[in-house]
Design an enzyme around this catalytic site. Structure first.
Site, PDB file in Angstrom:
ATOM      1  N   GLY A 126      -4.030  -0.870  -2.158  1.00 30.18           N
ATOM      2  CA  GLY A 126      -3.247  -0.053  -3.086  1.00 30.18           C
ATOM      3  C   GLY A 126      -3.629  -0.154  -4.544  1.00 30.18           C
ATOM      4  CD  GLU A 172       0.258  -5.984  -4.895  1.00 37.41           C
ATOM      5  OE1 GLU A 172      -0.714  -5.233  -4.675  1.00 37.41           O
ATOM      6  OE2 GLU A 172       0.799  -6.669  -4.014  1.00 37.41           O
ATOM      7  CG  ASP A 173       0.044  -1.543  -4.590  1.00 40.09           C
ATOM      8  OD1 ASP A 173       0.581  -2.666  -4.598  1.00 40.09           O
ATOM      9  OD2 ASP A 173      -0.128  -0.892  -3.542  1.00 40.09           O
ATOM     10  CG  ASP A 183       9.463  -3.424  -2.397  1.00 40.54           C
ATOM     11  OD1 ASP A 183      10.502  -3.168  -3.011  1.00 40.54           O
ATOM     12  OD2 ASP A 183       9.308  -3.139  -1.196  1.00 40.54           O
ATOM     13  CB  THR A 184      10.348  -8.235  -1.221  1.00 38.16           C
ATOM     14  OG1 THR A 184       8.994  -8.528  -0.851  1.00 38.16           O
ATOM     15  CG2 THR A 184      10.899  -7.125  -0.359  1.00 38.16           C
ATOM     16  CE  LYS A 231       9.612   0.382  -4.420  1.00 39.88           C
ATOM     17  NZ  LYS A 231       9.713   0.671  -2.972  1.00 39.88           N
ATOM     18  CG  PHE A 244       8.064   4.558   0.249  1.00 44.37           C
ATOM     19  CD1 PHE A 244       7.915   3.218   0.581  1.00 44.37           C
ATOM     20  CD2 PHE A 244       7.004   5.429   0.500  1.00 44.37           C
ATOM     21  CE1 PHE A 244       6.737   2.746   1.150  1.00 44.37           C
ATOM     22  CE2 PHE A 244       5.823   4.958   1.073  1.00 44.37           C
ATOM     23  CZ  PHE A 244       5.704   3.624   1.402  1.00 44.37           C
ATOM     24  NE  ARG A 293      -4.601   3.401   1.279  1.00 47.41           N
ATOM     25  CZ  ARG A 293      -3.791   2.352   1.213  1.00 47.41           C
ATOM     26  NH1 ARG A 293      -3.313   1.972   0.055  1.00 47.41           N
ATOM     27  NH2 ARG A 293      -3.474   1.675   2.294  1.00 47.41           N
TER      28      ARG A 293
HETATM   29  P1  5GP Z   1       6.347  -6.930  -1.698  1.00 47.71           P
HETATM   30  O1  5GP Z   1       5.711  -8.082  -0.980  1.00 47.71           O
HETATM   31  O2  5GP Z   1       6.507  -7.141  -3.167  1.00 47.71           O
HETATM   32  O3  5GP Z   1       7.619  -6.507  -1.024  1.00 47.71           O
HETATM   33  O4  5GP Z   1       5.453  -5.682  -1.439  1.00 47.71           O
HETATM   34  C1  5GP Z   1       4.265  -5.457  -2.019  1.00 47.71           C
HETATM   35  C2  5GP Z   1       3.494  -4.424  -1.251  1.00 47.71           C
HETATM   36  O5  5GP Z   1       4.339  -3.534  -0.522  1.00 47.71           O
HETATM   37  C3  5GP Z   1       2.739  -3.542  -2.199  1.00 47.71           C
HETATM   38  O6  5GP Z   1       1.478  -4.077  -2.470  1.00 47.71           O
HETATM   39  C4  5GP Z   1       2.650  -2.236  -1.442  1.00 47.71           C
HETATM   40  O7  5GP Z   1       1.531  -2.258  -0.606  1.00 47.71           O
HETATM   41  C5  5GP Z   1       3.897  -2.202  -0.599  1.00 47.71           C
HETATM   42  N1  5GP Z   1       4.948  -1.380  -1.209  1.00 47.71           N
HETATM   43  C6  5GP Z   1       6.105  -1.797  -1.769  1.00 47.71           C
HETATM   44  N2  5GP Z   1       6.816  -0.759  -2.243  1.00 47.71           N
HETATM   45  C7  5GP Z   1       6.087   0.348  -1.973  1.00 47.71           C
HETATM   46  C8  5GP Z   1       6.286   1.753  -2.240  1.00 47.71           C
HETATM   47  O8  5GP Z   1       7.266   2.221  -2.822  1.00 47.71           O
HETATM   48  N3  5GP Z   1       5.282   2.575  -1.812  1.00 47.71           N
HETATM   49  C9  5GP Z   1       4.177   2.130  -1.174  1.00 47.71           C
HETATM   50  N4  5GP Z   1       3.272   3.050  -0.813  1.00 47.71           N
HETATM   51  N5  5GP Z   1       3.961   0.820  -0.918  1.00 47.71           N
HETATM   52  C10 5GP Z   1       4.909  -0.058  -1.315  1.00 47.71           C
END
Ligand code: 5GP
Length: 176
Positions: A42, A97-98, A101-102, A129, A150, A163
């Site tokens: 991403g 990182e793109d 989220d969590t 987020k 999302f 993408r």
């Molecule tokens: P985390 O571990 O912080 O929950 O998630 C990170 C990864 O989840 C990001 O690198 C991405 O690949 C994916 N991700 C989280 N939120 C989104 C979103 O809104 N859209 C997309 N396409 N990927 C997300």
């Protein structure tokens, strides 16, 4: 179900923000060499645009971590799918990182990299987020803070699609 993407950040807005982040990083590191690590897949669009604007000596590497499979909800089980090619001992590392989220992915990557004795580790993400955070992570450079939606485009996918969109947009499903 029909999928519709609603633009949130245009290509121009993203470019402008990347310039600002690059300036911040250039100011912070000066001439200190920086090892920039992209989290696949991403971050690749953001990564290349950012790295081109860094002015210190730069080396690059990539890591891949998976948790989403092909859907919109994290599977919860994080795995490192591709490790770095090189060592990072004594290097100043910037992880790109793109989206955060969590926070679980960056937290896991952070722990793994700190165990390899880098000189320092900082994080940079195009999108944040914060509403969905489960694990606290310190992200020094953030492009845009977004609500709990999302998003796709500019490297971000849904089931590997979208993408290539030059902008970031919210993905909506509409009953046909
Ligand atoms: P985390 O571990 O912080 O929950 O998630 C990170 C990864 O989840 C990001 O690198 C991405 O690949 C994916 N991700 C989280 N939120 C989104 C979103 O809104 N859209 C997309 N396409 N990927 C997300």
């Amino acid at each position: 179900m029909k999928e519709v993407v609603h633009e949130m950040f245009s290509e121009e807005q993203i470019q402008e923000r990347i310039m600002e982040i690059a300036k911040q990083i250039n100011k912070k590191y000066g001439n200190t060499p920086l090892h920039v690590i992209g989290v696949l897949k991403g971050s690749v669009f953001f990564f290349t645009e950012l790295v081109k604007r860094l002015t210190m000596p730069v080396t690059i590497d990539f890591i891949a971590a998976g948790s989403y499979g092909d859907g919109m909800v994290s599977t919860g089980s994080l795995s490192i799918e591709k490790d770095l090619e090189g060592e990072i001992d004594d290097l100043h590392c910037l992880i790109v990182e793109d989206i955060v989220d969590t926070g679980n992915t960056l937290s896991k990557i952070c722990k793994m990299l700190l165990a390899r004795n880098p000189a320092s580790v900082e994080f940079c993400a195009l999108l944040d987020k914060p509403a969905r955070r489960e694990t606290e992570v310190q992200v020094e450079y953030i492009g845009f803070i977004i609500p709990d939606e999302f998003v796709v485009g500019y490297g971000l996918d849904y089931a590997q699609k979208y993408r290539n969109l030059p902008y970031v947009g919210r993905l909506e499903f509409i009953e046909e």
